[in-house]
Design a protein around this motif. Sequence first.
Motif, PDB file in Angstrom:
ATOM      1  N   GLY A  89      39.704  38.734  36.404  1.00 37.52           N
ATOM      2  CA  GLY A  89      40.062  37.356  36.708  1.00 37.52           C
ATOM      3  C   GLY A  89      38.928  36.606  37.375  1.00 37.52           C
ATOM      4  N   PRO A  90      39.126  35.337  37.677  1.00 39.32           N
ATOM      5  CA  PRO A  90      38.085  34.531  38.321  1.00 39.32           C
ATOM      6  C   PRO A  90      37.778  35.042  39.723  1.00 39.32           C
ATOM      7  N   ASN A 114      32.178  42.573  41.175  1.00 34.76           N
ATOM      8  CA  ASN A 114      31.590  43.901  41.007  1.00 34.76           C
ATOM      9  C   ASN A 114      32.245  44.750  39.925  1.00 34.76           C
ATOM     10  N   VAL A 115      33.325  44.267  39.347  1.00 27.93           N
ATOM     11  CA  VAL A 115      34.011  45.000  38.280  1.00 27.93           C
ATOM     12  C   VAL A 115      34.018  44.140  37.033  1.00 27.93           C
ATOM     13  N   HIS A 116      33.716  44.760  35.886  1.00 27.13           N
ATOM     14  CA  HIS A 116      33.631  44.016  34.637  1.00 27.13           C
ATOM     15  C   HIS A 116      34.486  44.674  33.568  1.00 27.13           C
ATOM     16  N   GLU A 117      34.699  43.963  32.485  1.00 26.32           N
ATOM     17  CA  GLU A 117      35.474  44.527  31.377  1.00 26.32           C
ATOM     18  C   GLU A 117      34.801  45.802  30.877  1.00 26.32           C
ATOM     19  N   TRP A 133      45.488  44.710  39.661  1.00 25.97           N
ATOM     20  CA  TRP A 133      45.085  45.095  41.008  1.00 25.97           C
ATOM     21  C   TRP A 133      44.021  44.153  41.536  1.00 25.97           C
ATOM     22  N   LYS A 134      43.915  44.089  42.844  1.00 26.59           N
ATOM     23  CA  LYS A 134      42.839  43.341  43.481  1.00 26.59           C
ATOM     24  C   LYS A 134      41.542  44.149  43.411  1.00 26.59           C
ATOM     25  N   GLU A 135      40.429  43.444  43.333  1.00 29.17           N
ATOM     26  CA  GLU A 135      39.135  44.131  43.220  1.00 29.17           C
ATOM     27  C   GLU A 135      38.886  45.070  44.397  1.00 29.17           C
TER      28      GLU A 135
END
Length: 225
Positions: free
Chosen positions: A4-5, A9-12, A32-34
């Motif tokens: 999400g926007p 630090n996390v990508h598809e 989940w939250k990052e």
Amino acid sequence: MKVGPGVKNVHENDWVLPFRPDLGAWRSLAVWKEKDVLKVPAELMPLEYLAMHQEMCVAYRLLEDFGALQPGDAVALNAATSAVGQTVIQLCSILKLRVVAVARDLGGNFAKTATWLKSLGASAVLKDAGDLKEELGELKFFAKPKLAFDCVGGASARRLADTLEAGGQLVVYGCLSGEAPQWGWEQWVHRELKVCGFNMQRWMDGNKKVSHAAPGKRFLWLLRD
């Protein structure tokens, strides 16, 4: 699968693990939250990292955080056939520490269990019964353990504590028996027994930067070497 926007630090297509308990693992999809996930390094297999994140990391922290051990020192542990136990034994072998591995006799084939644990690096393998201190004396295992790891509790923990040298430390990280260990006043006063607990989740909560730094690659390489 998607981010999400504001996610930095996390990508598809990244692999991630839940960073805190009770997020719900038995599901196909979750939002989940990052901050609640731990990114798995791309060069590691997901299943390897999952193991490192749990049992293997517990074993590593037990040896890293307690005892200030030196090569030649002895360590004792019960539930030696568990994932944590087997990892502790292998790490002790790498660190040139002697291990007293204590395990239950399940199925009457203890000799096979002892052979397996010795192949991992255990110096002595004892049944979780009787007087372990006396058995070590009969084996002429004179290097009394400075540190012991208990995840069984009850009588097993008391037997383990008896093997320690005066002033030795016992770290409790579980209680498979459901029974709390108890010691007589002599252990506390005459032998100055030290007892403390360890909880992996609390360690992670207090060391988020270290956890996210993910030292797993070197750790897994050591175990495979």
